[in-house]
Design a protein around this motif. Structure first.
Motif, PDB file in Angstrom:
ATOM      1  N   LEU A 191       0.798  -1.225   0.000  1.00 59.05           N
ATOM      2  CA  LEU A 191       0.000   0.000   0.000  1.00 59.05           C
ATOM      3  C   LEU A 191       0.833   1.278   0.000  1.00 59.05           C
ATOM      4  O   LEU A 191       0.293   2.360  -0.218  1.00 59.05           O
ATOM      5  N   TRP A 192       2.138   1.189   0.209  1.00 60.45           N
ATOM      6  CA  TRP A 192       2.990   2.363   0.005  1.00 60.45           C
ATOM      7  C   TRP A 192       2.956   2.763  -1.473  1.00 60.45           C
ATOM      8  O   TRP A 192       3.138   3.917  -1.816  1.00 60.45           O
ATOM      9  N   ASP A 193       2.684   1.777  -2.331  1.00 57.16           N
ATOM     10  CA  ASP A 193       2.451   1.979  -3.757  1.00 57.16           C
ATOM     11  C   ASP A 193       3.616   2.679  -4.449  1.00 57.16           C
ATOM     12  O   ASP A 193       3.432   3.661  -5.172  1.00 57.16           O
ATOM     13  N   ASN A 194       4.829   2.149  -4.215  1.00 55.83           N
ATOM     14  CA  ASN A 194       6.034   2.730  -4.823  1.00 55.83           C
ATOM     15  C   ASN A 194       6.159   4.224  -4.539  1.00 55.83           C
ATOM     16  O   ASN A 194       6.685   4.984  -5.349  1.00 55.83           O
ATOM     17  N   GLY A 195       5.664   4.647  -3.383  1.00 52.74           N
ATOM     18  CA  GLY A 195       5.783   6.046  -2.980  1.00 52.74           C
ATOM     19  C   GLY A 195       4.625   6.927  -3.378  1.00 52.74           C
ATOM     20  O   GLY A 195       4.559   8.084  -2.957  1.00 52.74           O
ATOM     21  N   ARG A 196       3.686   6.413  -4.153  1.00 58.76           N
ATOM     22  CA  ARG A 196       2.578   7.259  -4.603  1.00 58.76           C
ATOM     23  C   ARG A 196       1.680   7.719  -3.457  1.00 58.76           C
ATOM     24  O   ARG A 196       0.986   8.727  -3.580  1.00 58.76           O
ATOM     25  N   ASN A 197       1.649   6.965  -2.372  1.00 57.14           N
ATOM     26  CA  ASN A 197       0.801   7.361  -1.243  1.00 57.14           C
ATOM     27  C   ASN A 197       1.526   8.258  -0.246  1.00 57.14           C
ATOM     28  O   ASN A 197       0.961   8.632   0.781  1.00 57.14           O
ATOM     29  N   CYS A 198       2.771   8.615  -0.545  1.00 54.64           N
ATOM     30  CA  CYS A 198       3.477   9.573   0.305  1.00 54.64           C
ATOM     31  C   CYS A 198       2.717  10.899   0.347  1.00 54.64           C
ATOM     32  O   CYS A 198       2.232  11.377  -0.681  1.00 54.64           O
ATOM     33  N   GLY A 199       2.634  11.477   1.535  1.00 48.88           N
ATOM     34  CA  GLY A 199       1.974  12.764   1.688  1.00 48.88           C
ATOM     35  C   GLY A 199       0.477  12.678   1.875  1.00 48.88           C
ATOM     36  O   GLY A 199      -0.158  13.681   2.208  1.00 48.88           O
TER      37      GLY A 199
END
Length: 201
Positions: free
Chosen positions: A99-107
């Motif tokens: 679910l971190w999704d290659n960083g897409r969910n950052c922020g």
């Protein structure tokens, strides 16, 4: 101008580079994003003291985050498999994306709700069940909530980061700031924690 605003103003070049990298990764990867669904997700929660030096898995240093309360999401979705894979995970291994999704969910901001307490062993040992030799019970902390920002990634080779797709790693300092009936819980950690279940969206 507040102190956080002053710190951000002092680093416009750093923040611009981070923003460009995040946007670049989001736009250039050639498959549909597996962004976290809106419906609540349930998992075990652990905690960690601070973002790794000089920054966490999402890039910005801790002192410029949009909120003091932050979480890490799982890099991988590989139950039973504790191997390490390339980051970002390539399209050929898209099924392994957590679910971190290659960083897409950052922020992104997530609302986290405290759930049941484990009365047994809940240590995240690889290949072992969660809450061994015990049971999940509801207590007075259940239902407490806090809004937190995704600032880091969990890719360790333990059961939390690999066997539990809905796992959240929470900032340790945030645990006693969860609010129930308008009041911070105050003393959930450490005596009433034991890597509780949480739900989040």
């Amino acid at each position: 101008m507040g102190s956080a605003s002053r710190r951000m103003a002092a680093r416009p070049g750093v923040l611009a580079v981070i923003a460009a990298l995040v946007v670049g990764v989001s736009v250039l990867w050639p498959w549909k994003s597996g962004a976290a669904p809106a419906a609540p997700i349930t998992g075990n929660a652990t905690h960690f003291d601070a973002l790794g030096a000089p920054y966490g898995g999402c890039g910005p240093p801790q002192d410029v985050l949009d909120a003091p309360d932050f979480v890490a999401l799982n890099v991988y979705n590989t139950p039973g498999d504790y191997s390490f894979y390339p980051r970002p995970i390539p399209p050929s291994q898209a099924a392994k994306i957590g679910l971190w999704d290659n960083g897409r969910n950052c922020g992104r901001f997530v609302q986290v709700t405290i759930g049941d307490y484990c009365t047994g062993v809940n240590d995240g040992a690889p290949g072992q069940p969660f809450c061994r030799n015990g049971s999940w019970v509801t207590d007075g902390y259940a239902g407490a909530q806090l809004t937190m920002v995704v600032a880091d990634s969990c890719g360790d080779s333990n059961a939390w980061c690999r066997d539990d797709p809905g796992h959240l790693d929470l900032s340790t300092a945030s645990l006693n700031r969860f609010v129930k009936n308008g009041v911070p819980v105050g003393d959930m950690n450490p005596a009433h924690w034991n890597n509780r279940r949480v739900s989040w969206s």
